[in-house]
Design a protein around this motif. Structure first.
Motif, PDB file in Angstrom:
ATOM      1  N   THR A  65       0.860  -1.336  -0.014  1.00  0.00           N
ATOM      2  CA  THR A  65      -0.115  -0.010  -0.179  1.00  0.00           C
ATOM      3  C   THR A  65       0.752   1.322  -0.042  1.00  0.00           C
ATOM      4  OG1 THR A  65      -0.106   0.054   2.514  1.00  0.00           O
ATOM      5  CG2 THR A  65      -1.914  -1.248   1.249  1.00  0.00           C
ATOM      6  N   GLY A  66       0.328   2.220  -0.878  1.00  0.00           N
ATOM      7  CA  GLY A  66       1.173   3.642  -0.804  1.00  0.00           C
ATOM      8  C   GLY A  66       2.685   3.220  -1.223  1.00  0.00           C
ATOM      9  N   GLY A  67       2.876   2.439  -2.361  1.00  0.00           N
ATOM     10  CA  GLY A  67       4.082   2.226  -2.886  1.00  0.00           C
ATOM     11  C   GLY A  67       4.480   2.994  -3.864  1.00  0.00           C
ATOM     12  N   ASN A  68       3.941   4.301  -3.973  1.00  0.00           N
ATOM     13  CA  ASN A  68       4.289   5.167  -4.988  1.00  0.00           C
ATOM     14  C   ASN A  68       5.545   6.095  -4.547  1.00  0.00           C
ATOM     15  OD1 ASN A  68       1.703   6.051  -3.670  1.00  0.00           O
ATOM     16  ND2 ASN A  68       2.536   7.922  -4.410  1.00  0.00           N
ATOM     17  N   SER A  69       5.669   6.203  -3.074  1.00  0.00           N
ATOM     18  CA  SER A  69       6.596   6.935  -2.741  1.00  0.00           C
ATOM     19  C   SER A  69       7.371   6.484  -1.608  1.00  0.00           C
ATOM     20  CB  SER A  69       6.099   8.351  -2.474  1.00  0.00           C
ATOM     21  OG  SER A  69       5.380   8.454  -1.098  1.00  0.00           O
ATOM     22  N   GLY A  70       8.547   7.158  -1.079  1.00  0.00           N
ATOM     23  CA  GLY A  70       9.207   7.005   0.143  1.00  0.00           C
ATOM     24  C   GLY A  70       9.584   5.463   0.296  1.00  0.00           C
ATOM     25  N   ILE A  71       9.354   5.069   1.593  1.00  0.00           N
ATOM     26  CA  ILE A  71       9.865   3.600   1.877  1.00  0.00           C
ATOM     27  C   ILE A  71       9.141   2.662   1.282  1.00  0.00           C
ATOM     28  CG2 ILE A  71      10.078   2.109   3.795  1.00  0.00           C
ATOM     29  CD1 ILE A  71       9.933   4.716   5.930  1.00  0.00           C
ATOM     30  N   GLY A  72       7.832   2.789   0.838  1.00  0.00           N
ATOM     31  CA  GLY A  72       7.102   1.776   0.188  1.00  0.00           C
ATOM     32  C   GLY A  72       7.759   1.638  -1.268  1.00  0.00           C
ATOM     33  N   LYS A  73       8.029   2.625  -1.991  1.00  0.00           N
ATOM     34  CA  LYS A  73       8.542   2.669  -3.288  1.00  0.00           C
ATOM     35  C   LYS A  73       9.921   1.978  -3.249  1.00  0.00           C
ATOM     36  CE  LYS A  73      10.255   6.256  -5.644  1.00  0.00           C
ATOM     37  NZ  LYS A  73      10.093   7.747  -6.192  1.00  0.00           N
ATOM     38  N   GLU A  74      10.662   2.290  -2.244  1.00  0.00           N
ATOM     39  CA  GLU A  74      11.936   1.662  -2.046  1.00  0.00           C
ATOM     40  C   GLU A  74      12.019  -0.042  -1.738  1.00  0.00           C
ATOM     41  OE1 GLU A  74      14.877   2.834  -3.282  1.00  0.00           O
ATOM     42  OE2 GLU A  74      14.033   4.681  -3.483  1.00  0.00           O
ATOM     43  N   THR A  75      10.817  -0.148  -1.070  1.00  0.00           N
ATOM     44  CA  THR A  75      10.596  -1.457  -0.806  1.00  0.00           C
ATOM     45  C   THR A  75       9.987  -2.272  -2.088  1.00  0.00           C
ATOM     46  OG1 THR A  75       9.717  -0.978   1.283  1.00  0.00           O
ATOM     47  CG2 THR A  75       9.283  -3.133   0.450  1.00  0.00           C
ATOM     48  N   ALA A  76       9.486  -1.576  -3.053  1.00  0.00           N
ATOM     49  CA  ALA A  76       8.847  -2.387  -4.130  1.00  0.00           C
ATOM     50  C   ALA A  76      10.104  -2.300  -5.099  1.00  0.00           C
ATOM     51  CB  ALA A  76       7.849  -1.234  -4.888  1.00  0.00           C
ATOM     52  N   ILE A  77      11.061  -1.779  -5.091  1.00  0.00           N
ATOM     53  CA  ILE A  77      12.283  -1.863  -6.244  1.00  0.00           C
ATOM     54  C   ILE A  77      12.908  -3.141  -5.677  1.00  0.00           C
ATOM     55  CG2 ILE A  77      14.295  -0.863  -6.716  1.00  0.00           C
ATOM     56  CD1 ILE A  77      12.956   2.100  -6.519  1.00  0.00           C
ATOM     57  N   ALA A  78      13.166  -3.017  -4.223  1.00  0.00           N
ATOM     58  CA  ALA A  78      13.965  -4.338  -3.741  1.00  0.00           C
ATOM     59  C   ALA A  78      13.346  -5.578  -4.068  1.00  0.00           C
ATOM     60  CB  ALA A  78      14.286  -3.860  -2.197  1.00  0.00           C
ATOM     61  N   LEU A  79      11.901  -5.590  -4.077  1.00  0.00           N
ATOM     62  CA  LEU A  79      11.270  -6.964  -3.901  1.00  0.00           C
ATOM     63  C   LEU A  79      11.135  -7.307  -5.543  1.00  0.00           C
ATOM     64  CD1 LEU A  79       8.916  -6.745  -1.073  1.00  0.00           C
ATOM     65  CD2 LEU A  79      11.041  -7.596  -1.029  1.00  0.00           C
ATOM     66  N   ALA A  80      10.830  -6.050  -6.228  1.00  0.00           N
ATOM     67  CA  ALA A  80      10.753  -6.327  -7.785  1.00  0.00           C
ATOM     68  C   ALA A  80      12.151  -7.047  -8.176  1.00  0.00           C
ATOM     69  CB  ALA A  80      10.238  -5.196  -8.447  1.00  0.00           C
ATOM     70  N   ASN A  81      13.123  -6.430  -7.763  1.00  0.00           N
ATOM     71  CA  ASN A  81      14.405  -6.884  -8.076  1.00  0.00           C
ATOM     72  C   ASN A  81      14.832  -8.291  -7.716  1.00  0.00           C
ATOM     73  OD1 ASN A  81      17.757  -6.648  -7.172  1.00  0.00           O
ATOM     74  ND2 ASN A  81      17.168  -5.807  -9.234  1.00  0.00           N
ATOM     75  N   ARG A  82      14.086  -8.939  -6.687  1.00  0.00           N
ATOM     76  CA  ARG A  82      14.328 -10.260  -6.498  1.00  0.00           C
ATOM     77  C   ARG A  82      13.565 -11.388  -7.070  1.00  0.00           C
ATOM     78  NH1 ARG A  82      16.525 -11.020  -0.691  1.00  0.00           N
ATOM     79  NH2 ARG A  82      17.421  -9.014  -0.282  1.00  0.00           N
ATOM     80  N   GLY A  83      12.659 -10.926  -7.986  1.00  0.00           N
ATOM     81  CA  GLY A  83      11.995 -11.440  -8.995  1.00  0.00           C
ATOM     82  C   GLY A  83      10.198 -11.444  -8.800  1.00  0.00           C
ATOM     83  N   ALA A  84       9.746 -10.828  -7.624  1.00  0.00           N
ATOM     84  CA  ALA A  84       8.483 -10.930  -7.203  1.00  0.00           C
ATOM     85  C   ALA A  84       7.767 -10.042  -8.434  1.00  0.00           C
ATOM     86  CB  ALA A  84       8.149 -10.291  -5.936  1.00  0.00           C
TER      87      ALA A  84
END
Ligand SMILES: NC(=O)c1ccc[n+]([C@@H]2O[C@H](COP(=O)([O-])OP(=O)(O)OC[C@H]3O[C@@H](n4cnc5c(N)ncnc54)[C@H](OP(=O)(O)O)[C@@H]3O)[C@@H](O)[C@H]2O)c1
Length: 308
Positions: free
Chosen positions: A40-59
């Motif tokens: 939720t709220g992955g468009n900015s801040g910590i959420g966006k960085e989390t999204a980048i890290a997890l997408a980078n792991r193949g999710a």
């Protein structure tokens, strides 16, 4: 002599600041291919960085956001920085219970998997109200995620082992919940602290309810991060905070590390219901571990969002 004192004082301040900003990185390199993550709220801040890290792991990463334009822009950036095309957004306004129900309906129709739910979105301490008349902090930070998680719980159970990570904050310790006035909305800092304490109780009770069902639950304090939360305040406050954040706060990429750790680590999975800081289990004040209060809040929240 004066020059020497100045140099020593500067050096000491530099080292103290460096120590304060020191944070642990998630060293677990586990991949998440085939897993679906909702943030939720992955468009900015910590959420966006989390999204980048997890997408980078193949999710497969889905960010749930209220502003379509911001979400589209964030998806482009997450794809670019994670080198993954498996990223999309869906519309969700946590300040509106109808929107949460519609979102869950669409999500459950469209997505066969949900392996990791990250309750990240939040409003800072602003004196405002949700569409359903709850204080903005309590309504978005706690009640919105409470309803969302409950409606998605059947899918999380189907995809077990699955995880729910809820972003809390160490300032939970400055307040206690007042069950006579859960919708408290007076002093902004206290309102925010209470909503973050509610996040912790929620995470613990969720762990209790899902025990033995393959769903685990974690509360995370990400550290104080240089995110965009100040955008809700005056220009002067923003300027002031920019300087303070630059000196004392960590980057959002660093702040996302404990969230990533809870998403992938086998060690974390042994501590469902735990509170995590700096990629490890942390202690809570005794009042924040009161299972009776956690259950009472769960039941009160069920009534408030009409969850039968
Ligand atoms: N930053 C810190 O120092 C810090 C410290 C401790 C804990 N935390 C926690 O970490 C989490 C992330 O914080 P952050 O600093 O990254 O915050 P942020 O940059 O302010 O981002 C908050 C996100 O929540 C979204 N959001 C707000 N209201 C929403 C609503 N009604 N429906 C859907 N989305 C909504 C925002 O969307 P819009 O862009 O549309 O507003 C934004 O994407 C929060 O739970 C926060 O409490 C942060």
């Amino acid at each position: 002599m004066y020059l020497l004192y100045t140099i020593i004082a500067s050096l000491v301040s530099f080292l103290v600041l460096k120590w304060m900003k020191k944070r642990k990185y998630c060293t677990d390199s586990k991949r998440l291919d085939g897993k679906t993550v909702l943030i939720t709220g992955g468009n900015s801040g910590i959420g966006k960085e989390t999204a980048i890290a997890l997408a980078n792991r193949g999710a497969r990463v889905i960010i749930a956001c209220r502003d379509v334009e911001k979400a589209e822009k964030a998806v482009r950036e997450i794809k670019f920085r994670s080198h993954s095309l498996n990223v999309l957004h869906m519309e969700l306004d946590l300040a509106n219970l109808r929107s949460i129900r519609d979102f869950c309906k669409k999500f459950l129709q469209a997505e066969k998997r949900l392996d990791i739910l990250i309750n990240n979105a939040a409003m800072p301490s602003v004196l405002d109200w949700t569409d359903d008349g709850f204080s903005m902090c309590f309504g978005v930070n706690h009640l919105g995620h409470f309803l969302l998680t409950n409606l998605l719980l059947p899918r999380l159970k189907e995809c077990a082992p699955s995880r729910v990570i809820t972003l809390a904050c160490s300032i939970y310790k400055y307040q206690k919940l007042d069950f006579q006035d859960l919708n408290y909305n007076l002093l902004p800092f206290f309102t925010y602290s209470r909503s973050k304490l509610a996040n912790i109780y929620f995470s613990q009770e969720l762990a209790h309810i899902t025990e033995g069902k393959g769903v685990t639950s974690y509360a995370v304090h990400p550290g104080f991060a240089q995110s965009g939360w100040t955008c809700h305040y005056s220009f002067l406050f923003r300027i002031l905070m920019k300087a303070v954040m630059h000196m004392f706060f960590v980057s959002c990429e660093v702040a996302a590390q404990t969230v990533v750790y809870c998403a992938v680590s086998d060690d974390a999975a042994k501590h469902s219901g735990g509170f995590f800081v700096d990629c490890k289990l942390a202690n809570l004040r005794p009042f924040a571990k009161d299972a009776g209060v956690a259950k009472k809040l769960w039941e009160a929240s069920e009534r408030l969002v009409n969850l039968s």
